[in-house]
Design an enzyme around this catalytic site. Sequence first.
Site, mmCIF file in Angstrom:
data_model
loop_
_atom_site.group_PDB
_atom_site.id
_atom_site.type_symbol
_atom_site.label_atom_id
_atom_site.label_comp_id
_atom_site.label_asym_id
_atom_site.label_seq_id
_atom_site.Cartn_x
_atom_site.Cartn_y
_atom_site.Cartn_z
ATOM 1 N N GLU A 268 0.894 -1.173 0.000
ATOM 2 C CA GLU A 268 0.000 0.000 0.000
ATOM 3 C C GLU A 268 0.925 1.213 0.000
ATOM 4 O O GLU A 268 1.495 1.565 1.031
ATOM 5 C CB GLU A 268 -0.881 -0.007 1.252
ATOM 6 C CG GLU A 268 -1.817 -1.200 1.360
ATOM 7 C CD GLU A 268 -2.999 -1.115 0.410
ATOM 8 O OE1 GLU A 268 -3.178 -0.065 -0.233
ATOM 9 O OE2 GLU A 268 -3.727 -2.109 0.306
ATOM 10 N N CYS A 302 -2.409 8.982 2.340
ATOM 11 C CA CYS A 302 -2.144 8.501 0.977
ATOM 12 C C CYS A 302 -3.349 8.763 0.079
ATOM 13 O O CYS A 302 -3.217 8.858 -1.134
ATOM 14 C CB CYS A 302 -1.839 7.019 1.013
ATOM 15 S SG CYS A 302 -3.112 6.111 1.896
HETATM 16 P P1 NAD Z 1 7.986 5.302 4.917
HETATM 17 O O1 NAD Z 1 8.081 4.517 3.666
HETATM 18 O O2 NAD Z 1 9.096 6.239 5.238
HETATM 19 O O3 NAD Z 1 7.882 4.349 6.176
HETATM 20 C C1 NAD Z 1 6.860 3.364 6.290
HETATM 21 C C2 NAD Z 1 7.354 2.274 7.202
HETATM 22 O O4 NAD Z 1 8.469 1.648 6.592
HETATM 23 C C3 NAD Z 1 7.826 2.744 8.570
HETATM 24 O O5 NAD Z 1 7.528 1.745 9.523
HETATM 25 C C4 NAD Z 1 9.321 2.842 8.389
HETATM 26 O O6 NAD Z 1 10.026 2.709 9.594
HETATM 27 C C5 NAD Z 1 9.569 1.673 7.475
HETATM 28 N N1 NAD Z 1 10.775 1.767 6.670
HETATM 29 C C6 NAD Z 1 11.407 2.876 6.222
HETATM 30 N N2 NAD Z 1 12.512 2.528 5.530
HETATM 31 C C7 NAD Z 1 12.570 1.174 5.534
HETATM 32 C C8 NAD Z 1 13.474 0.215 4.979
HETATM 33 N N3 NAD Z 1 14.543 0.578 4.267
HETATM 34 N N4 NAD Z 1 13.211 -1.089 5.182
HETATM 35 C C9 NAD Z 1 12.124 -1.478 5.883
HETATM 36 N N5 NAD Z 1 11.241 -0.627 6.428
HETATM 37 C C10 NAD Z 1 11.452 0.683 6.251
HETATM 38 O O7 NAD Z 1 6.583 6.029 4.884
HETATM 39 P P2 NAD Z 1 5.971 6.996 5.980
HETATM 40 O O8 NAD Z 1 6.650 8.331 5.832
HETATM 41 O O9 NAD Z 1 5.946 6.351 7.325
HETATM 42 O O10 NAD Z 1 4.463 7.084 5.485
HETATM 43 C C11 NAD Z 1 4.054 7.948 4.505
HETATM 44 C C12 NAD Z 1 3.899 7.207 3.189
HETATM 45 O O11 NAD Z 1 3.032 6.106 3.365
HETATM 46 C C13 NAD Z 1 3.270 8.066 2.118
HETATM 47 O O12 NAD Z 1 3.888 7.848 0.884
HETATM 48 C C14 NAD Z 1 1.828 7.548 2.075
HETATM 49 O O13 NAD Z 1 1.171 7.766 0.869
HETATM 50 C C15 NAD Z 1 2.020 6.117 2.356
HETATM 51 N N6 NAD Z 1 0.782 5.535 2.853
HETATM 52 C C16 NAD Z 1 0.108 4.685 2.044
HETATM 53 C C17 NAD Z 1 -1.082 4.141 2.478
HETATM 54 C C18 NAD Z 1 -1.844 3.199 1.590
HETATM 55 O O14 NAD Z 1 -2.684 2.482 2.110
HETATM 56 N N7 NAD Z 1 -1.590 3.141 0.301
HETATM 57 C C19 NAD Z 1 -1.580 4.450 3.746
HETATM 58 C C20 NAD Z 1 -0.868 5.324 4.543
HETATM 59 C C21 NAD Z 1 0.337 5.851 4.090
#
Ligand code: NAD
Length: 499
Positions: A268, A302
């Site tokens: 997602e 998102c």
């Molecule tokens: P992010 O990708 O920075 O982090 C998401 C998660 O991944 C966190 O738990 C983070 O610690 C982890 N993470 C970060 N780098 C990683 C790596 N290298 N390996 C493994 N895990 C890692 O995103 P964010 O800033 O927390 O959230 C915002 C983003 O999430 C936006 O792009 C938003 O659109 C998206 N989002 C999507 C949905 C959906 O359902 N499509 C819902 C909510 C948020």
Amino acid sequence: MTTSLVGPLSPVREAELLDSVPKGLLIGGQWREASDGGTFDVHDPSTGAVLATLASATSADALAALDAADAVQASWARTAPRERAEILRRAFDLVTARAEDFALLMTLEMGKPLAEARGEVTYGAEFLRWFSEEAVRNYGRYLPTPEGNNRILVQKKPVGPCLLITPWNFPLAMATRKVAPAVAAGCTMVLKPARLTPLTAQLFAQTMLEAGLPAGVLNVVASSSAAGISGPLLADARLRKVSFTGSTPVGKRLMADAATNVLRTSMELGGNAPFIVFEDADLDKAVVGAMAAKMRNMGEACTAANRFLVQESVAAEFTQKFAAAMGALTVGRGTDPGTQVGPLIDAGARDDVHALVSAAVDAGATAVTGGAPAGGAGYFYPPTVLANVPNDADILRQEIFGPVAPVTTFATEQDAIALANATEYGLASYLYSRDFNRLLRVAEQIEFGMVGFNSGVISNAAAPFGGVKHSGLGREGGAEGIAEYTTTQYIGIADPYAG
Ligand code: NAD
């Protein structure tokens, strides 16, 4: 059993609530410290103050969590579906009973206004109830082969131990949307919540234990090193699935890593939602929808409307009404009565939003309201409406993740469709028109996983949530949500009449 701390809002109540949150790693049903004793701090984005200090899982802790999940996978898969359903239903009741605590905790660590946090508790809890109802309807099928001799039996089995990674913006709902279907399907799991907002997931995990979830089924490893958790787990053949919600770049990296063990993946990812207003729309309803689609979670969603595409003949009127509504919102700490817009998650987020606004203004856009960050403590940004945004501006191509609404215009229905599709993303979209045939025509031609007809809010536990293109793979919620956690086994049966 933990009792609710509901009481009048006060620093004392905040401190008591924060005290009640487990600070360790949940592994095999026990809360424990990190193997190297490491910790990290969680901050209040409205003040920058430290709220709590949590254990920071190491790679060894992540593998210990997978050991625990793997050890109980077979017995958990054999648990009666009704028993799994009733655990989820009890969890729904417990989260609902503690709604005020969950809401306050989310407001403290994430910044959203309390009223929105309460809305997220209702939405997030609903996944527990929905999947409690789905747990007992995991249908397979039985049929004769076309030749009429042999028989085909198809059954659904839990996919196996899962890694669940959640983002910071919806601390409860993103966890329940993954944990509930995994529990319903009979999977065990390792949950890694976001470093910025892990407290809600900690309290939720404790609630799942109180609801009767057996030790080891749900393990939680908050960490300041996300890659240190995902790396060793994705490389371990015992893990069978990764479900990720977060940004598209991180999702792509996880998909590449997941290829090593050919894991099931649910992704997602980011969005760039168009909000399309046709000239035959009810403009007042469109403004109400625009406020909901833009301002939920301060725009840090998102599904947030990222581009307002308005038909030329109504653009001036829509923009003026929308800017008046945006400019009237009250910005403040989420716990303050009357606050409608909280802070952004951190200084970097605020600076990124402002950089997009400044570049759009430099390219010819006009800030009808807002446009400059507030000074002082906390990461506040004012609700902003930009008019006359050029179609090639970065702000129309990137996820803004803030309370900023760029408005651009189009001439014909086909132009609107072309503009909407001119993005690598394909998550949510919103259409406003009184002509139902037009709404259907446009929905058929736009490349988005979700479309709202005259509605600015479309998320629902009973609906399949998810995107196409770079917005991801798989669906959460609905009947599709549990299928993400099951695998199909086909059994070929010899002709029962053949003797
Ligand atoms: P992010 O990708 O920075 O982090 C998401 C998660 O991944 C966190 O738990 C983070 O610690 C982890 N993470 C970060 N780098 C990683 C790596 N290298 N390996 C493994 N895990 C890692 O995103 P964010 O800033 O927390 O959230 C915002 C983003 O999430 C936006 O792009 C938003 O659109 C998206 N989002 C999507 C949905 C959906 O359902 N499509 C819902 C909510 C948020």
